[in-house]
Structure formats: C-alpha cells, structure tokens
Design an enzyme around this catalytic site. Structure first.
Site, PDB file in Angstrom:
ATOM      1  N   ASP A   1       0.813  -1.115   0.086  1.00  0.00           N
ATOM      2  CA  ASP A   1      -0.069   0.079   0.093  1.00  0.00           C
ATOM      3  C   ASP A   1       0.931   1.285   0.014  1.00  0.00           C
ATOM      4  O   ASP A   1       2.038   1.129   0.371  1.00  0.00           O
ATOM      5  CB  ASP A   1      -1.063  -0.027   1.181  1.00  0.00           C
ATOM      6  CG  ASP A   1      -2.079   1.024   0.998  1.00  0.00           C
ATOM      7  OD1 ASP A   1      -2.072   1.867   0.135  1.00  0.00           O
ATOM      8  OD2 ASP A   1      -3.256   0.913   1.649  1.00  0.00           O
TER       9      ASP A   1
HETATM   10  C1  BGC Z   1      -4.907   3.549   0.384  1.00  0.00           C
HETATM   11  C2  BGC Z   1      -5.057   2.552  -0.870  1.00  0.00           C
HETATM   12  C3  BGC Z   1      -4.807   3.128  -2.264  1.00  0.00           C
HETATM   13  C4  BGC Z   1      -3.632   4.070  -2.250  1.00  0.00           C
HETATM   14  C5  BGC Z   1      -3.067   4.766  -3.488  1.00  0.00           C
HETATM   15  C6  BGC Z   1      -3.675   4.229   0.262  1.00  0.00           C
HETATM   16  O1  BGC Z   1      -3.547   5.338   1.228  1.00  0.00           O
HETATM   17  O2  BGC Z   1      -5.036   2.732   1.472  1.00  0.00           O
HETATM   18  O3  BGC Z   1      -6.213   1.876  -0.879  1.00  0.00           O
HETATM   19  O4  BGC Z   1      -4.874   2.433  -3.239  1.00  0.00           O
HETATM   20  O5  BGC Z   1      -3.464   4.717  -1.134  1.00  0.00           O
HETATM   21  O6  BGC Z   1      -3.895   5.807  -3.696  1.00  0.00           O
END
Ligand code: BGC
Length: 743
Positions: free
Chosen positions: A229
């Site tokens: 993530d």
């Molecule tokens: C979120 C993800 C997301 C990623 C990119 C993160 O903070 O938890 O779900 O895909 O950011 O935006």
C-alpha cells in the site's frame, strides 16, 4: 517476452529499481531493454487518474471519470454478475484513460460498523465478499486492465492503520479475514495484490513471509506480483525476501540502493530479488497484452450504466402498509439537502471527479410534481430554525414526505473511523418533527455503513441508498416511484445499537494493539449464536412483490469429502410486480463438535421473475461449505455428521431446509503430553503403536485408573521412571502422525 533472458541482461541496480515505484503512480520499467513502466490508478468504483495540477481544495487533480456505486452496494446486490458487469465498465474507462492496473477491489471484512472505509468493503461475510471480489476482478481483467486486490490483510480499521498490530487467531484469520481474499485470488486471479499497512500478529504485512508466501502463494497458488500500500514499506529488503514485489510509491530515497547493498553483502539473496523481478516483468507483459484487448468507452453511456447498476444496490429496509412505490397523483414533499446534492461516494483514495451528477430532485422532475425544502445544511451539520420550520410546513402540506438523510462527508472516510453510529442530531430532530405532522414518511439514507435508527419504529418506509455513485439520484427515483422494484439485500447486519457489535469492547484497540478477541464471531455469526435482536439482519431486503419458496432439493442427502452437492429451490413471484429475488443458502451444523456458527452463508443465487412466474435457483456446495479451520492441525477440517441446508430470504427468514449427512475427515485426538491416556487409546492403531514402542505389556503394568491420567503420567507408572520426557514428546509426534497420514 523472454523473461529469463531479460533478467540475465539486467544489472543489479536495474533489478532493484524495477521493484520500486518511479513516482506516485508508475513503475520504473527497464527503458534500456525496452520494458515500459506500468500505470497504476485508484479504483474500484471509477478511475481516479491523477493529472498535473491542484483543484480548488488544494487536492491533486484527477481526470473526470464516471463514479459507480461503492462496493458496499455492489455487494448488497448479492449478484456476482452485476459485480462482473461493473468491473467490465470501470475497466473500459480505465482503458480510455490509459490505466494499466486499477487499485481495487478492497476485500477487507467489516468487523465493526465504525470502520471509516466500510463503504469500500463488501461484507461482514467472507463467502459473499469472496464471490463479489472474484467476479469483479474477472470483469476488469477481461478488458485488459489489471486489478490490485487490497488491503491484504485484516485492514478492518482506520485508527492507527499505519502501525496497528492486529492480534488475530489463526482460525479467525482463515475463516473470516483471509477467506474473501482466498476466493478472490483462487477464482479471480488478480494481476496484483496490495498489502495492508497494519501488522498481523506482530509482523507488518509488507514483510510478512507467512502472509505473502506461505498463505498467498504456497497455499492459494497465487502467481502474480504483490505491491505495498502507498508508503506501507517498513523494510524493503525484508519485504522482498518475504515475497513483496513492488514498493509504492517511490520510497525513501535510497531504498533501491539498500536492496543493491543487501544483495552485495549477502543479506538478501539475488534469487529472491530475481523472483520478484520476474513477477514484475510478467505483470508488465500482461499490461502490454491487455492493451490489445478491444474496448469501448463512452462516458455518457457509462452514466446510464451507473444508474442501472445503482438500482440493484439500494436496499428497501422497511415498507409498512405498502407506502412504496409512490403511485398516482400524490402530493410529494422532498426534504433534505441530500436530495439536491446527493452524497454518492466516500472520501479518500477512491474519490472520483465525476463526469456528471444526477440528483433525486433533478431525476424527479420528469416523474412527479413535488415541493422541496432543504431542511439542513449537510456540510455544516446545522439546521437553522427557518429551514426547520419550512421543512415542517412542506411536509404538512403533502400526502407523502420523502426525507433524504445520511452521513455527511466528515463522518466517514478513509483515514479515520466513526466514534458513534448515529446520524447527525439535527437530522434526527428534523425527522422527529416531520413525523409529528406527516405519517407517510419515507426516509432515504445516504451513508456507507450502518447507522442506529432509534426512530425506525415510527417511520413506515426506509430505503438504504448507500453511496450510489453519480447517478444515485436517478436510481432512488426509479425505485421510489416503481420503475423497478428494489432487489438488494444487506451484506451486513444493522445492529440495534453499536454496543451490540461483537468487536465493540475491543475496537479499535489500545495504542498500537488491536485484539480481535471476538474471534470468528463476526457479524451475523455473533448475533445469531447469541440469539440477539437486530435492527435489520444480514441478507434482509424487501421487494415490491412477494416470493414463495418451494421444492428445496439436494442432489444427494450424503456428502462425501472431495465431492460436490447441488442445492436448488423453486421460487415463485406471488405478487404483482416483476422483480428479482436473491436466495441465500446457509449451512447449519447439526451435530456435536467444534464451536461453530449457527449458520453460514455458502451459496447465493438471483433470479428475475414476472408476476406468477416460477424459476429455480441453484448453488453448489463443496468441501469448504462444511469445513472449519482447525488450529491443531493447521488445516481445514470437515466434521462428519448431520448438516441442515437452508434456503432463505435473509439470515433471519429461513424458508425451507433439508438435512444431509456428511462424511468428512476422520476425527483425531491431537496428542500432547497432557492428553488423557484413554483418549489416546481411542485412536485406531494407538495401542499397537504404544505396545510396539514401549513394550507389549505396557498397559497391563499400569493400574486401571491411570487411563484417566494425562499421558505424561505413564512416566511414573508401575514401570518406574523409565520413560523420559523427551521420549513422551516423541511418542506424541508419532501418535499424531499416525492419525494425519491419511489426510
Ligand atoms: C490506500 C489505498 C490506495 C493507495 C493509493 C492508500 O492510502 O490505502 O487503498 O490504493 O493509497 O492511492
């Protein structure tokens, strides 16, 4: 692509770079060898592709894209085909905008109604979530765009999401928190998986070898790449070793150098790095091939699809006296700012800059005359007296009042959890005031997760519209005025009060530790075993027609491990409205054994029927439908015995049931030095084994009462202290192996 050859030509630096983002949304590729970068963009309810520049709120600008209903609603359709269609549609937008991989779907389990991201998640039930997840993934990927199944795993709270250590039993992990991912992986085959920020039992997901390699790859056979993530890396070198392929976004300067250095110093094997490089190259290859797939993208057309999809995601919770659908020339009052400015999506990384918006007020124009009062200021959560009085007056002068209520943006979003389950106090006040002057009230709710409704008794009709995407207003009008019948059902329980939820005493934990002490008793599994009243049960959802269930059939009343059993039921539309019905098949153990939920969802089927028409809904039960996770053998275990198969309209509306007898795994006694000798002797072959190992007459030398003693007691038997503790342990191992050799 000759991947092996490419790897052999890559420098160590290039390999390390390929396992790291180039910037926020792209991978590095290997330009020297013609390997392009891959573009990753958020999903799954629409494409969120960032472009240069900031919007008026100072946020990064994104391309306009069609915003579809949030996953909570897609799951409430109980319809994998709809999820598949939604996936197709979003993927076409992805292709139109040049995206290679969509960052979704998110398949975390709804442990608590408070989780700020529940609107992005599918269900409290892993079977339903897993069916929806797999179908959505296939829908996206068959259009040549990859998915990223996230957030793997156990990201069921936003509080301290970057650091919290989720302490979860092995059984709860396998049966609840991992199971939706498992089906999404096995059946959906996502091109990528995204790890969660949190730790699981002490280890960050981004470097958790048990999670990323033992479970995901060895147990489930996953072959794709895993990415972090955004910013979830704790130690990139450890991550690669554990099975992490890609750090996103571009990490702290030096991370790829750290990888290079670790290989040079022998702290990370080059084979481990090559393995992840290979996965990244295979992903790139898929993206290149994906671009060859035909697609059509027309944003205007997609807006209509968004409305069609949304109709299937909204749940009619209550409809006393058949208040809905609204027919004839009734004087309609519309109240509440959400009617004018619908809240149709949640906050955070899934937020879409919609191509257009259709409010209920606008959609209503072509359907009915109405009067409108704003009632409250949704953003500011306030209700000046003048707005209140005006709303009451509007309601009083109508035949029916449709009241749009819900949670303002500030209440639920990625990044934080709710602290209570109520709608804003000003909205409750408005509702109570209106109920004093108008008895025909229909509440339409815009929210991403359950709310408490101390007022539910007094309100005849409630439509849970969730966050229905940019065409939500149109879908609400379609349902309220009977263009189509509601057909969605709750993919989550609405408890009477927050404190009834099983995670309540432990959620969200203390400091960096969250104990999932409720174990497998999540959602309806808890409310059912405790026989608790709930506001609206899992699987509940009304229709404008009635359905009768008949003729429940099993292909056999015996189930043998390794086989499959078909279950079918006939459904008849006994009302006057064409509509779809969702049938739920639950499996209910009916024998003594391990602690098990009263019933668990193991099959779903949806059917469209004209009034008077009948049709058959079927589902297939397999080994997993009867299995539970056994922590002693660290594996799934199918208990032999009687099971009841139920065909139901909701988890609390069981219409028909039939019994079957399952022949599962052989029961075993997990032998430790503390196991009673008698229990050990009940195992086939145990006595012979002990006689062989200790002596043919060992039982005779022991007094009879010794059989009620723990195994280690035989050390002190008549034979004297002749069996060492080590020998006892060794015998335990042999006795266990004896039982599991056939499994
Ligand atoms: C979120 C993800 C997301 C990623 C990119 C993160 O903070 O938890 O779900 O895909 O950011 O935006």
């Amino acid at each position: 692509m000759d991947i092996r050859k490419i790897i052999s030509e890559m420098t160590l630096e290039e390999k390390a770079a390929l396992c790291q983002g180039k910037n926020s949304w792209e991978t590095v590729g290997v330009p020297r060898l013609g390997i392009p970068s891959v573009w990753l963009s958020d999903g799954p309810i629409g494409v969120r592709k960032e472009i240069d520049g900031k919007d008026e709120n100072g946020e990064n600008m994104t391309e306009e894209a069609v915003c579809f209903p949030a996953m909570v609603g897609i799951a409430a359709s109980f319809d994998p085909e709809l999820a598949h269609f939604a996936g197709n549609t979003v993927a076409e937008a992805g292709r139109g905008l040049g995206v290679d991989v969509l960052l979704g779907p998110a398949m975390n389990i709804k442990r608590s109604p408070l989780c700020g991201r529940n609107f992005e998640y599918a269900s409290e039930d892993p079977y339903l979530a897993g069916q929806i997840g797999a179908a959505y993934i296939k829908g996206v990927q068959e259009k040549g765009v990859g998915t990223s199944l996230k957030h793997f795993a156990a990201n069921s709270q936003e509080t301290r999401r970057f650091s919290v250590d989720e302490r979860i039993s092995e059984r709860a992990l396998r049966e609840i928190y991992l199971a939706a991912f498992e089906n999404s992986v096995r059946d959906g085959k996502p091109w990528t998986v995204m790890c969660s920020y949190n730790k699981i039992n002490g280890v960050y997901s981004s470097e958790n070898k048990w999670l990323l390699t033992d479970v995901l790859r060895n147990d489930w056979g996953y072959e794709g790449a895993v990415m972090t993530d955004w910013g979830a890396t704790a130690d990139h070198v450890k991550g690669i070793d554990a099975g992490m392929s890609l750090e996103m976004p571009r990490g702290c300067d030096g991370d790829d150098l750290a990888v290079v250095q670790a290989v040079r110093e022998g702290r990370l094997s080059e084979e481990a790095l090559n393995r992840e490089v290979e996965r990244m190259l295979r992903l790139t290859e898929k993206c290149i091939e994906g671009k060859q797939t035909e697609y059509e993208y027309d944003a205007g057309q997609q807006h209509h699809m968004a409305r069609r999809i949304a109709r299937e995601t909204m749940v009619l919770l209550k409809n006393d006296g058949g208040l809905l659908p609204i027919r004839g020339n009734r004087k309609v009052a519309v109240i509440g700012e959400f009617a004018e400015k619908p809240r149709y999506q949640g906050g955070g990384s899934s937020h879409i800059r919609a191509t257009e918006e259709l409010s209920a007020l606008e959609a209503l124009r072509s359907v009915s005359a109405y009067t409108y009062a704003k009632g409250f200021n949704a953003d500011a959560d306030t209700m000046p007296d003048t707005l209140y009085e005006e709303a009451l007056e509007t309601a009083r002068n109508a035949d029916i009042a449709i009241l749009f209520l819900g949670l303002p943006d500030a209440y639920e979003s990625e990044g934080y959890d709710r602290t209570h389950m109520r709608i804003p106090a000003c909205q409750e006040k408005l509702l109570n005031g209106i109920l004093d002057v108008q008895k025909n009230v229909c509440v339409v709710l815009h929210n991403g997760a359950p709310v408490e409704m101390p007022w539910a008794e007094r309100v005849p009709a409630i439509l849970e519209a969730y966050l229905g995407g940019q065409a939500a207003g149109g879908a609400v009008v379609d349902l309220l005025f009977g263009a189509v019948s509601p057909c969605a059902k709750l993919a989550e329980t609405f408890p009477l009060r927050l404190e009834d939820n099983p995670s309540w005493p432990y959620y969200p934990g203390f400091r960096d530790r969250a104990d999932y002490a409720e174990g497998i008793w999540v959602g309806y599994r808890w409310y059912d075993i405790r026989k608790m009243d709930v506001l609206f049960p899992f699987g509940h959802g009304l229709s404008y027609t009635t359905f009768e269930y008949s003729d429940l059939k099993l292909s056999s009343d015996k189930f043998k491990k390794g086989n499959k059993t078909e279950v079918s039921v006939r459904v008849t539309n006994t009302g006057h409205f064409p509509a779809k019905e969702t049938v739920q098949f639950y499996v209910r153990p009916d024998h003594a054994g391990r602690p098990r939920p009263v019933r668990e969802l193991k099959g779903i089927g949806k059917i469209f029927l004209q009034p008077g028409e009948s049709g058959t809904v079927t589902a297939t039960l397999d080994e997993r439908s009867f299995a539970c996770w056994d922590e002693e053998i660290h594996d799934w275990f199918v208990e032999s015995g009687r099971y009841i198969i139920e065909a139901a309209a909701s988890s609390r509306d069981i219409r028909l049931s039939a019994a079957l007898e399952a022949e599962g795994d052989a029961e075993y006694v997990h032998v430790t030095p503390d196991t009673l000798l008698n229990e050990i002797l009940s195992v086939d072959g145990a006595q012979e084994l002990l006689e062989r190992e200790i002596g043919a007459d060992f039982l005779e030398t022991l007094p009879q009462w010794f059989r009620q003693c723990p195994f280690h007691g035989i050390r002190r038997g008549k034979t004297g202290d002749m069996i060492s503790t080590e020998r006892i342990r060794d015998l335990c191992g042999k006795l266990n192996a004896l039982q599991h050799s056939g499994k």
